[in-house]
Design a protein around this motif. Sequence first.
Motif, PDB file in Angstrom:
ATOM      1  N   PHE A  38       0.957  -1.100  -0.122  1.00  0.00           N
ATOM      2  CA  PHE A  38       0.053   0.006   0.049  1.00  0.00           C
ATOM      3  C   PHE A  38       1.092   1.127  -0.001  1.00  0.00           C
ATOM      4  CE2 PHE A  38      -3.077  -2.912   1.956  1.00  0.00           C
ATOM      5  CZ  PHE A  38      -4.325  -2.596   1.230  1.00  0.00           C
ATOM      6  N   HIS A  39       0.398   2.231  -0.493  1.00  0.00           N
ATOM      7  CA  HIS A  39       0.934   3.591  -0.401  1.00  0.00           C
ATOM      8  C   HIS A  39      -0.099   4.686  -0.248  1.00  0.00           C
ATOM      9  CE1 HIS A  39       0.743   5.003  -4.981  1.00  0.00           C
ATOM     10  NE2 HIS A  39      -0.160   3.903  -4.435  1.00  0.00           N
ATOM     11  N   LYS A  40       0.554   5.884   0.439  1.00  0.00           N
ATOM     12  CA  LYS A  40      -0.327   7.063   0.727  1.00  0.00           C
ATOM     13  C   LYS A  40      -0.640   8.004  -0.684  1.00  0.00           C
ATOM     14  CE  LYS A  40      -0.655   7.340   5.551  1.00  0.00           C
ATOM     15  NZ  LYS A  40      -0.476   6.773   6.445  1.00  0.00           N
ATOM     16  N   VAL A  41      -1.630   8.137  -1.134  1.00  0.00           N
ATOM     17  CA  VAL A  41      -1.912   9.055  -2.100  1.00  0.00           C
ATOM     18  C   VAL A  41      -2.759  10.185  -1.516  1.00  0.00           C
ATOM     19  CG1 VAL A  41      -1.272   7.706  -4.094  1.00  0.00           C
ATOM     20  CG2 VAL A  41      -3.927   7.752  -3.084  1.00  0.00           C
ATOM     21  N   VAL A  42      -2.696  11.467  -2.083  1.00  0.00           N
ATOM     22  CA  VAL A  42      -3.639  12.647  -2.007  1.00  0.00           C
ATOM     23  C   VAL A  42      -4.695  12.567  -2.908  1.00  0.00           C
ATOM     24  CG1 VAL A  42      -3.967  15.049  -1.316  1.00  0.00           C
ATOM     25  CG2 VAL A  42      -2.010  13.724  -0.741  1.00  0.00           C
ATOM     26  N   LYS A  43      -6.129  12.625  -2.429  1.00  0.00           N
ATOM     27  CA  LYS A  43      -7.294  12.684  -3.484  1.00  0.00           C
ATOM     28  C   LYS A  43      -7.936  13.873  -3.249  1.00  0.00           C
ATOM     29  CE  LYS A  43      -7.720   7.966  -5.165  1.00  0.00           C
ATOM     30  NZ  LYS A  43      -8.055   7.208  -5.743  1.00  0.00           N
ATOM     31  N   GLN A  44      -8.321  14.260  -4.298  1.00  0.00           N
ATOM     32  CA  GLN A  44      -9.340  15.373  -4.235  1.00  0.00           C
ATOM     33  C   GLN A  44     -10.771  15.166  -4.193  1.00  0.00           C
ATOM     34  OE1 GLN A  44      -7.843  18.510  -4.370  1.00  0.00           O
ATOM     35  NE2 GLN A  44      -9.822  19.815  -4.221  1.00  0.00           N
ATOM     36  N   ARG A  49      -9.070  17.853   0.162  1.00  0.00           N
ATOM     37  CA  ARG A  49      -8.098  16.998  -0.178  1.00  0.00           C
ATOM     38  C   ARG A  49      -7.832  16.045   0.861  1.00  0.00           C
ATOM     39  NH1 ARG A  49      -4.094  18.608  -3.935  1.00  0.00           N
ATOM     40  NH2 ARG A  49      -2.414  17.970  -2.727  1.00  0.00           N
ATOM     41  N   VAL A  50      -7.940  14.792   0.525  1.00  0.00           N
ATOM     42  CA  VAL A  50      -7.649  13.597   1.578  1.00  0.00           C
ATOM     43  C   VAL A  50      -6.545  12.621   1.169  1.00  0.00           C
ATOM     44  CG1 VAL A  50      -9.107  11.873   2.797  1.00  0.00           C
ATOM     45  CG2 VAL A  50     -10.032  13.990   1.863  1.00  0.00           C
ATOM     46  N   ALA A  51      -5.847  12.403   2.286  1.00  0.00           N
ATOM     47  CA  ALA A  51      -4.921  11.463   2.142  1.00  0.00           C
ATOM     48  C   ALA A  51      -5.555   9.932   2.420  1.00  0.00           C
ATOM     49  CB  ALA A  51      -3.637  11.463   3.164  1.00  0.00           C
ATOM     50  N   VAL A  52      -5.165   9.179   1.298  1.00  0.00           N
ATOM     51  CA  VAL A  52      -5.791   7.632   1.553  1.00  0.00           C
ATOM     52  C   VAL A  52      -4.909   6.806   1.320  1.00  0.00           C
ATOM     53  CG1 VAL A  52      -8.307   8.367   1.004  1.00  0.00           C
ATOM     54  CG2 VAL A  52      -6.811   7.794  -0.901  1.00  0.00           C
TER      55      VAL A  52
END
Length: 173
Positions: A38-44, A49-52
């Motif tokens: 898994f890795h963290k990505v920032v989504k809009q 803006r949320v880190a998931v």
Amino acid sequence: MTDSPQTELHWYVAKTFRRERKIKERLEILGIEHFIPFHKVVKQFGTRRVAVEEPIVNGIIFIRYDFRGSIALVNDYGFEMRYLRNRETRSLLVVPDKQMEDFIFLLSHCEDQIEFVSPDLRPGDRVRVTEGQFKGIEGELIRIKGHKRVVIRLQDVAALATVYIPGNFLEKI
């Protein structure tokens, strides 16, 4: 006494049909070793803006278990997954322990210094990194964007490439 081929532990690769988290939870309850990168990505989302956390390789899970137990996960426990098969032998695809150890190490400790590349790269020389933070990693020497990289390939599944590695840090194996 040695283990029979049916009871030896191997790393198997399964396609999960986007059920990685659910399968991960069930494997943890059963105490079965597994790995899902898994890795963290920032989504809009609208204005937020949320880190998931997302799987790096969508729909793939690596399970270290014996052959019979692996088959039972699907047939007896109803896990929603399908094991990948070796193209030549049609047997379940097994990732060698050293390849899996290197793959896990790179994803766990060096994520910002690697990039995913196509698993169908042209084969190059097998190399071992002898110096630097990747010392001990074994893989295939390739060039990406004109720079020497070492690729750790999980057959027919995925491949990771290191950042540039000086040629004098490599030895042919």
